[in-house]
Structures are given as C-alpha cells and as structure tokens.
Design an enzyme around this catalytic site. Structure first.
Site, PDB file in Angstrom:
ATOM      1  N   SER A   1     -59.859 -27.622  79.967  1.00  0.00           N
ATOM      2  CA  SER A   1     -60.261 -27.839  81.367  1.00  0.00           C
ATOM      3  C   SER A   1     -59.049 -28.244  82.176  1.00  0.00           C
ATOM      4  O   SER A   1     -58.115 -28.856  81.640  1.00  0.00           O
ATOM      5  CB  SER A   1     -61.304 -28.955  81.436  1.00  0.00           C
TER       6      SER A   1
ATOM      7  N   TYR B   1     -64.219 -37.326  79.042  1.00  0.00           N
ATOM      8  CA  TYR B   1     -64.181 -35.850  79.036  1.00  0.00           C
ATOM      9  C   TYR B   1     -62.748 -35.378  79.252  1.00  0.00           C
ATOM     10  O   TYR B   1     -62.227 -34.549  78.484  1.00  0.00           O
ATOM     11  CB  TYR B   1     -65.107 -35.298  80.136  1.00  0.00           C
TER      12      TYR B   1
HETATM   13  P1  NAD Z   1     -72.783 -24.501  79.113  1.00  0.00           P
HETATM   14  O1  NAD Z   1     -73.524 -25.804  79.168  1.00  0.00           O
HETATM   15  O2  NAD Z   1     -73.348 -23.274  79.709  1.00  0.00           O
HETATM   16  O3  NAD Z   1     -72.385 -24.184  77.595  1.00  0.00           O
HETATM   17  C1  NAD Z   1     -72.069 -25.165  76.679  1.00  0.00           C
HETATM   18  C2  NAD Z   1     -72.394 -24.669  75.300  1.00  0.00           C
HETATM   19  O4  NAD Z   1     -72.000 -25.662  74.376  1.00  0.00           O
HETATM   20  C3  NAD Z   1     -73.896 -24.409  75.080  1.00  0.00           C
HETATM   21  O5  NAD Z   1     -74.074 -23.141  74.492  1.00  0.00           O
HETATM   22  C4  NAD Z   1     -74.311 -25.480  74.080  1.00  0.00           C
HETATM   23  O6  NAD Z   1     -75.244 -25.009  73.136  1.00  0.00           O
HETATM   24  C5  NAD Z   1     -72.993 -25.778  73.389  1.00  0.00           C
HETATM   25  N1  NAD Z   1     -73.011 -27.121  72.830  1.00  0.00           N
HETATM   26  C6  NAD Z   1     -73.064 -28.308  73.454  1.00  0.00           C
HETATM   27  N2  NAD Z   1     -73.136 -29.308  72.560  1.00  0.00           N
HETATM   28  C7  NAD Z   1     -73.142 -28.737  71.339  1.00  0.00           C
HETATM   29  C8  NAD Z   1     -73.237 -29.236  70.015  1.00  0.00           C
HETATM   30  N3  NAD Z   1     -73.342 -30.528  69.736  1.00  0.00           N
HETATM   31  N4  NAD Z   1     -73.233 -28.341  69.012  1.00  0.00           N
HETATM   32  C9  NAD Z   1     -73.156 -27.034  69.251  1.00  0.00           C
HETATM   33  N5  NAD Z   1     -73.065 -26.492  70.477  1.00  0.00           N
HETATM   34  C10 NAD Z   1     -73.068 -27.348  71.510  1.00  0.00           C
HETATM   35  O7  NAD Z   1     -71.366 -24.877  79.735  1.00  0.00           O
HETATM   36  P2  NAD Z   1     -70.105 -24.028  80.217  1.00  0.00           P
HETATM   37  O8  NAD Z   1     -69.830 -24.472  81.590  1.00  0.00           O
HETATM   38  O9  NAD Z   1     -70.208 -22.598  79.907  1.00  0.00           O
HETATM   39  O10 NAD Z   1     -68.973 -24.722  79.308  1.00  0.00           O
HETATM   40  C11 NAD Z   1     -68.305 -24.095  78.244  1.00  0.00           C
HETATM   41  C12 NAD Z   1     -66.986 -24.810  77.985  1.00  0.00           C
HETATM   42  O11 NAD Z   1     -66.161 -24.715  79.139  1.00  0.00           O
HETATM   43  C13 NAD Z   1     -67.119 -26.301  77.682  1.00  0.00           C
HETATM   44  O12 NAD Z   1     -66.207 -26.648  76.675  1.00  0.00           O
HETATM   45  C14 NAD Z   1     -66.733 -26.951  78.987  1.00  0.00           C
HETATM   46  O13 NAD Z   1     -66.211 -28.262  78.811  1.00  0.00           O
HETATM   47  C15 NAD Z   1     -65.662 -25.977  79.482  1.00  0.00           C
HETATM   48  N6  NAD Z   1     -65.416 -26.023  80.916  1.00  0.00           N
HETATM   49  C16 NAD Z   1     -66.415 -25.742  81.800  1.00  0.00           C
HETATM   50  C17 NAD Z   1     -66.134 -25.805  83.155  1.00  0.00           C
HETATM   51  C18 NAD Z   1     -67.174 -25.523  84.197  1.00  0.00           C
HETATM   52  O14 NAD Z   1     -66.918 -25.776  85.391  1.00  0.00           O
HETATM   53  N7  NAD Z   1     -68.336 -24.966  83.844  1.00  0.00           N
HETATM   54  C19 NAD Z   1     -64.852 -26.139  83.610  1.00  0.00           C
HETATM   55  C20 NAD Z   1     -63.864 -26.410  82.669  1.00  0.00           C
HETATM   56  C21 NAD Z   1     -64.151 -26.346  81.329  1.00  0.00           C
END
Ligand code: NAD
Length: 246
Positions: A144, A157
């Site tokens: 991130s 985080y």
């Molecule tokens: P999302 O909530 O759509 O997806 C998160 C996924 O992680 C889900 O499929 C969930 O099942 C899985 N997950 C969570 N806890 C888990 C566990 N204990 N065991 C197994 N799986 C688990 O979120 P997203 O926005 O697509 O995020 C994906 C990644 O991108 C994350 O690592 C997040 O930190 C990172 N990220 C997201 C953003 C944003 O703005 N959306 C920005 C920067 C980084």
C-alpha cells in the site's frame, strides 16, 4: 508425454474472490496462466469464479498457519507446479492515527498476522516450487502507499505494509536469480474494502493528478506486467494516481 495444458504456468492469488485479487485472477487467466482462486470464507463465489476461469478454488484462513501452508499444498496437489504467488489477501479497519488507545495490541496482532506473517508463511511454503519454475518464479506482494508514506487506514496497517515492502526487498536480494520478488503499492482502489471511505474517495477525486481512485483492473495490469518482467526484482511500485506528487 505431458499435455499442452500442463505446460501452462500456475499462479496462486490470495484473497481473489473480490476486489483487487479477483481482477488479478481474471487478468492472469487472460494472460494464459492457470489460477488458484482463494478466499477465507466466500466459498460459493470462489467456486463460481474458479469454474468461470477454468482454475481451481481453495478456502483457507491465512491467520491460521496450517491453513496457509495447506493452501500452497493444495495448489501443488492440483497442478504439480507453482510459478507465481500474489500475496493479495489483507485486512484493514480505519482507526484515527492520533487515537493511540484505539489501536489495541489485539488489532496489531490480527493485522500483522494476516497482512505480514501470512505472506511470509506462503512465500516459505511456495519457495521450493517457485525456484523450479522455468524462467524463474515470481512473487508480488500487494502492499500500500500507506507502507511508503505516513498515511493509511491505521498505524498498525501502515506499519505492516511498510514491513512487507522491506521483506520484499530483503527476499528479492536473497532469492535472486531464481525468484523475483516485487511489491505493488496502490493508493485508494475502488473495492469492497473501501466502499465507505468517503473522505479518501473525495481526496483522490479532488487532489490526485489522475482525479480518481484506481480500479481493480489498474492494479491487475501492473501485477501482470511485473510478473511477466524477467529482470525486475526488489521494487516497490507506487500506484497512487500521482497523489504523492501533490
Ligand atoms: P477486499 O476486501 O475486496 O479483499 C480482501 C481479500 O482478503 C478477501 O478476498 C478476503 O477473503 C481476504 N482475506 C482477508 N482476511 C483473510 C484471512 N484471514 N484469510 C484469508 N483471506 C483473507 O479488499 P481489496 O481492496 O481488494 O484489498 C486487497 C489487498 O490490497 C489488501 O492486501 C489491501 O490491504 C490492499 N490494498 C487495498 C487498497 C484499496 O484501496 N482497496 C489500497 C492499498 C492496498
């Protein structure tokens, strides 16, 4: 003689039933890879996506070490090889940075378990197979912008993502040339995780030079390019629509 089908490389994408992970799974499939779809709980969505993509689905709670290791074992059991690991699964909960008491030790443990230690366990479990990938294996950690700048949904985080960025560089140095390790560090991405983050959406629309958050497909495009690149390693690539320039 092995079938043509069995020659196609295999990618394990964690947390791939929604958001960024789903977009990555779709994109890598379009690029010709066989994809292991994974989630913690949404098995029905996972089975459906895997069927649509011609891949396979595995459920695992990555906060549980045996389940994390079991995920890699299941992928290898199904395909017999692993060429790419995308550590995408992650959790986040907004906690004001100045409210120190609100970020409890329990919050720290839970966030680090899922966002930092689980990717480590998966890298460890996948390494022997990645090392034997023709042309070299690839790991991409989805971190991130919060791990690059003093920003993000909470201090634990951001600290966990910063640690994973550094793990990325450390492993890149340790595992070259057999395995390339890079991180993609998005700013705000329009996904289920951020659907209620009104202030962040306003910030990206008003202040980011690209005037919008990233779409999951924007992140997936970059992940695919990074995996396809046979020389790139140890990089943390910021994908924030230029917000860091302002
Ligand atoms: P999302 O909530 O759509 O997806 C998160 C996924 O992680 C889900 O499929 C969930 O099942 C899985 N997950 C969570 N806890 C888990 C566990 N204990 N065991 C197994 N799986 C688990 O979120 P997203 O926005 O697509 O995020 C994906 C990644 O991108 C994350 O690592 C997040 O930190 C990172 N990220 C997201 C953003 C944003 O703005 N959306 C920005 C920067 C980084």
């Amino acid at each position: 003689m092995r079938s043509e089908q069995s020659e196609r490389p295999v990618a394990l994408v964690t947390g791939s039933t929604s958001g960024i992970g789903e977009a990555v799974a779709r994109r890598l499939t379009a690029d010709g890879m066989r994809v292991v779809v994974h989630s913690r709980s949404s098995a029905q969505a996972g089975e459906a996506l895997a069927a649509e993509l011609g891949g396979t689905y595995v459920r695992a709670d990555l906060a549980v070490e045996e389940e994390a290791r079991g995920l890699v074992e299941a992928a290898l059991g199904r395909y017999g090889r692993l060429d790419a690991l995308v550590n995408n699964a992650g959790i986040s909960r907004p906690i004001p940075h100045a409210d120190l008491a609100a970020a409890t030790p329990q919050d720290w443990r839970r966030l680090l378990e899922v966002n930092l230690i689980a990717p480590w366990i998966l890298c460890t479990a996948a390494l022997p197979a990645l090392r034997t990938s023709p042309g070299g294996g690839g790991i991409v950690n989805i971190t991130s912008h919060a791990g690059v700048r003093p920003k993000g949904s909470s201090v634990p985080y951001a600290a966990g993502k910063a640690a994973l960025n550094h793990v990325t560089r450390l492993l890149a140095a340790a595992l070259a040339p057999d395995v390339r390790v890079n991180a993609v560090a998005p700013g705000l991405v329009d996904t289920p995780m951020t659907k209620d983050w009104t202030e962040a959406h306003d910030l990206w629309r008003d202040r980011a030079p690209m005037h919008r958050p990233a779409r999951p497909a924007d992140v997936a495009d970059l992940v695919a390019s990074v995996l396809a690149h046979t020389y790139l390693t140890g990089e943390v690539i910021l994908l924030d629509g230029g917000l860091n320039l302002t």
